[in-house]
Design a protein around this motif. Structure first.
Motif, PDB file in Angstrom:
ATOM      1  N   TRP A 239       0.804  -1.228   0.000  1.00 28.18           N
ATOM      2  CA  TRP A 239       0.000   0.000   0.000  1.00 28.18           C
ATOM      3  C   TRP A 239       0.833   1.272   0.000  1.00 28.18           C
ATOM      4  O   TRP A 239       0.504   2.238  -0.689  1.00 28.18           O
ATOM      5  CB  TRP A 239      -0.994   0.000   1.172  1.00 28.18           C
ATOM      6  N   HIS A 240       1.933   1.287   0.747  1.00 27.03           N
ATOM      7  CA  HIS A 240       2.693   2.533   0.856  1.00 27.03           C
ATOM      8  C   HIS A 240       3.404   2.866  -0.446  1.00 27.03           C
ATOM      9  O   HIS A 240       3.389   4.016  -0.906  1.00 27.03           O
ATOM     10  CB  HIS A 240       3.688   2.435   2.012  1.00 27.03           C
TER      11      HIS A 240
ATOM     12  N   ALA B   4       0.741   3.998  -2.920  1.00 28.87           N
ATOM     13  CA  ALA B   4       0.211   5.332  -2.612  1.00 28.87           C
ATOM     14  C   ALA B   4       1.121   6.425  -3.160  1.00 28.87           C
ATOM     15  O   ALA B   4       0.678   7.553  -3.365  1.00 28.87           O
ATOM     16  CB  ALA B   4       0.035   5.503  -1.102  1.00 28.87           C
ATOM     17  N   ALA B   5       2.380   6.091  -3.401  1.00 23.48           N
ATOM     18  CA  ALA B   5       3.333   7.098  -3.869  1.00 23.48           C
ATOM     19  C   ALA B   5       3.399   7.177  -5.394  1.00 23.48           C
ATOM     20  O   ALA B   5       4.070   8.052  -5.934  1.00 23.48           O
ATOM     21  CB  ALA B   5       4.727   6.783  -3.307  1.00 23.48           C
TER      22      ALA B   5
ATOM     23  N   ALA C 166      -4.855   5.638  -8.084  1.00 20.97           N
ATOM     24  CA  ALA C 166      -5.828   5.715  -6.992  1.00 20.97           C
ATOM     25  C   ALA C 166      -5.839   4.369  -6.272  1.00 20.97           C
ATOM     26  O   ALA C 166      -5.975   3.315  -6.898  1.00 20.97           O
ATOM     27  CB  ALA C 166      -7.215   6.036  -7.532  1.00 20.97           C
ATOM     28  N   LEU C 167      -5.668   4.428  -4.973  1.00 20.39           N
ATOM     29  CA  LEU C 167      -5.561   3.228  -4.148  1.00 20.39           C
ATOM     30  C   LEU C 167      -6.835   3.051  -3.328  1.00 20.39           C
ATOM     31  O   LEU C 167      -7.379   4.023  -2.801  1.00 20.39           O
ATOM     32  CB  LEU C 167      -4.356   3.377  -3.213  1.00 20.39           C
ATOM     33  N   HIS C 168      -7.289   1.814  -3.231  1.00 18.79           N
ATOM     34  CA  HIS C 168      -8.481   1.507  -2.449  1.00 18.79           C
ATOM     35  C   HIS C 168      -8.162   0.350  -1.520  1.00 18.79           C
ATOM     36  O   HIS C 168      -7.739  -0.708  -1.972  1.00 18.79           O
ATOM     37  CB  HIS C 168      -9.640   1.114  -3.379  1.00 18.79           C
ATOM     38  N   VAL C 169      -8.364   0.573  -0.228  1.00 21.09           N
ATOM     39  CA  VAL C 169      -8.047  -0.448   0.775  1.00 21.09           C
ATOM     40  C   VAL C 169      -9.342  -0.790   1.510  1.00 21.09           C
ATOM     41  O   VAL C 169     -10.092   0.105   1.910  1.00 21.09           O
ATOM     42  CB  VAL C 169      -6.980   0.076   1.766  1.00 21.09           C
TER      43      VAL C 169
END
Lengths: 364, 364
Positions: free
Chosen positions: B327-328, B331-332, B337-340
């Motif tokens: 995820w990290h 995210a960069a 677009a990130l979805h958790v």
């Protein structure tokens, strides 16, 4: 959970002071990233319906504030009139971002203007007015027409009275209840714009495109992107925003409302700043891949900033009071995204929702 | 609140059967429109953290189902294996959209294939296998290689065994526990795509662009838009989706997975359908102005359908099991677009999140 790690892992909890529509959209953005939220508000608002936990208590209930702080990993706020004492109490237990300094310079107009002017950034001529004895000196600074604004608790045009000529100042001061005020010289402008930036925990800064803003009765009614501002002014506006943010080691989304004067000697004048996500940034929800709400959450959680690129052009319009009754008609428009805050009743002047009319990105 | 009005006003409550990530994203989309949600699930899932109300109870607890129905204005489901009896009980009190008929044709593979084939739409050759006596006749229809699939409760490659040659069928049937099955002839294909459509309460239909889908171990790993499918096939795929939806008077988002064979005689073959929002539509969250989740909510709430236009190209990738640890890093990434889903633990094979890599819209 004690002090926050950097960056906060998914599953962590973000505390939000304030329970209105900005808190609601912050909570929804946090959910997208797998972060939980806990809203602390002095009355049940539209944010409470979409958060994992809500505490409804006064902002001077220090025990409830401490208990709230102990359930979250970081705290932010959705309005600049959070009492400073509340932020101080919470920040003894958990990081508050943006911090108390951002509140100090934004919840008192005189402090705000002195801070911005102290950075060498143009503001409207201003002078304090806290008694009738101040009138003559203040008018000598600002001239007329001017606007008398209370130092505290003004928003959406509240606590503001126009002063067309010197003899109107007495009535204006009475109209605002004789509270401590700032008298501001009125700025002639071509348009109002706002700088929307996000500053990360590591000091990195990203800018959204500037919207051009239109107001009705002191309330924002429309934001249009691109703004039509010339490139040189766009660059100058971004530099102004960055200086304001860096001067207070700001973390999160910050908005600065600017007048574009068209005067080459002083093309941009700061009207006011907001240490939070801002109504003029609601277009980012549908015209950018990462909205102002998600980027605020990313910043305060110590995450990398997300893209601020604009993939579409947008015109955002607010739905004020009974205008929310247009929801069905607006839902049927092509290329339109509707947002409803689920506030129940729709009294005049209350922000009930907004909609973004979208189109393919132009080169502006 | 009894029977639903059409359309449901903001402030109304949408009931969702099922509490996984699809329910979570449906609930978040409903919140955007000012609609409340009530999730009914047999175990606490990631949807429960973002809904206004959650009932955790078995799907055969008819009293709890009735109590749930009495708190909502319309009901939908996020997975096709909701027991039909539960839907029947709920639908006596409040509309369920899509209805029981959509479940009947999608939760039992044989019924699904017969329904689709009955519309004159190509499917892989298939035959029922519920005992060893069926083997010879089934193999005569499908040939080998083939795939044996349980009629019920299969997803993400579960309940499926490859049959490379006739002598492997016995072991395959044992491997799925001797449950009622369908034997399917394997289709040679150039690519897998899916039709994603939304059908409104008034019968209007809108299509998202088709994604091209890639699987790993039977689980979707990547969807790419545009798909590269030729225009004629795109039109044919949309017609297939529309016929499937209209034949059961469907309301909401429906997905049909198709094989693109490259065979001019039979260019598109339906693999399976899903009467719900679909993993291969997650790219719509960031590449369309109105996502599949919002359009599903709009449809079941009797609202006008929203735009299905694609403003950006997108590559969606799932984060399965421990991949969520990326995820990290994700995210960069720019234009991502990130979805958790905030599911806590990350066992192998579990869908934990996804990310959309985005770019300016191409002409495809």
């Amino acid at each position: 959970m004690g002090a926050a790690l950097t960056p906060l892992k998914p599953g962590s909890t973000v505390g939000i002071l304030g329970g209105g529509q900005l808190g609601r959209m912050l909570a929804l953005a946090a959910s997208r990233l797998g972060l939980k939220t806990h809203v602390y508000a002095d009355e049940a608002g539209s944010a409470c319906a979409v958060t994992n936990h809500a505490t409804i208590a006064p902002f001077d209930d220090l025990d409830r504030l401490r208990a709230f702080a102990d359930t979250v990993d970081v705290v932010t706020y959705e309005f600049e009139n959070v009492p400073l004492q509340a932020v101080h109490v919470v920040s003894q237990r958990v990081p508050v971002r943006p911090g108390a300094r951002a509140l100090e310079v934004s919840q008192e107009r005189l402090a705000e203007k002195r801070y911005i002017a102290g950075l060498g950034i143009p503001v409207a001529p201003f002078a304090p007015v806290s008694a009738t004895e101040d009138f003559a000196a203040a008018l000598a600074v600002t001239g007329t027409p001017a606007i008398l604004k209370t130092c505290r608790l003004g928003y959406d045009g509240k606590g503001q009275v126009r002063v067309a000529s010197p003899d109107e100042l007495g009535a204006a001061f009475e109209a605002v209840g004789g509270l401590p005020c700032v008298l501001e010289g009125r700025i002639a402008f071509r348009s109002e714009v706002s700088v929307l930036l996000v500053r990360g925990l590591d000091g990195s800064v990203a800018f959204y495109d500037l919207p051009r803003n239109e107001h009705d009765n002191g309330i924002l009614c429309r934001s249009t992107v691109p703004s039509g501002l010339p490139q040189a002014e766009l660059a100058a506006a971004r530099a102004i925003g960055a200086a304001i943010a860096e001067g207070i080691d700001y973390v999160g989304v910050l908005a600065a409302e600017l007048f574009w004067t068209g005067d080459p000697a002083r093309p941009l004048v700061v009207n006011e700043i907001a240490p939070r996500v801002h109504n003029s940034g609601h277009w980012t929800m549908d015209a950018c891949w990462v909205s102002q709400f998600e980027n605020h959450i990313r910043a305060i959680a110590g995450w990398p900033l997300g893209s601020t690129d604009r993939h579409s052009d947008a015109v955002m319009e607010n739905l004020i009071g009974p205008e929310i009754g247009r929801w069905h008609e607006l839902a049927a428009l092509p290329a339109t995204a509707l947002h409803v805050y689920d506030k129940g009743e729709a009294p005049a002047g209350r922000k009930m929702g907004h909609f973004n009319r979208l189109s393919r990105r132009s080169e502006g």
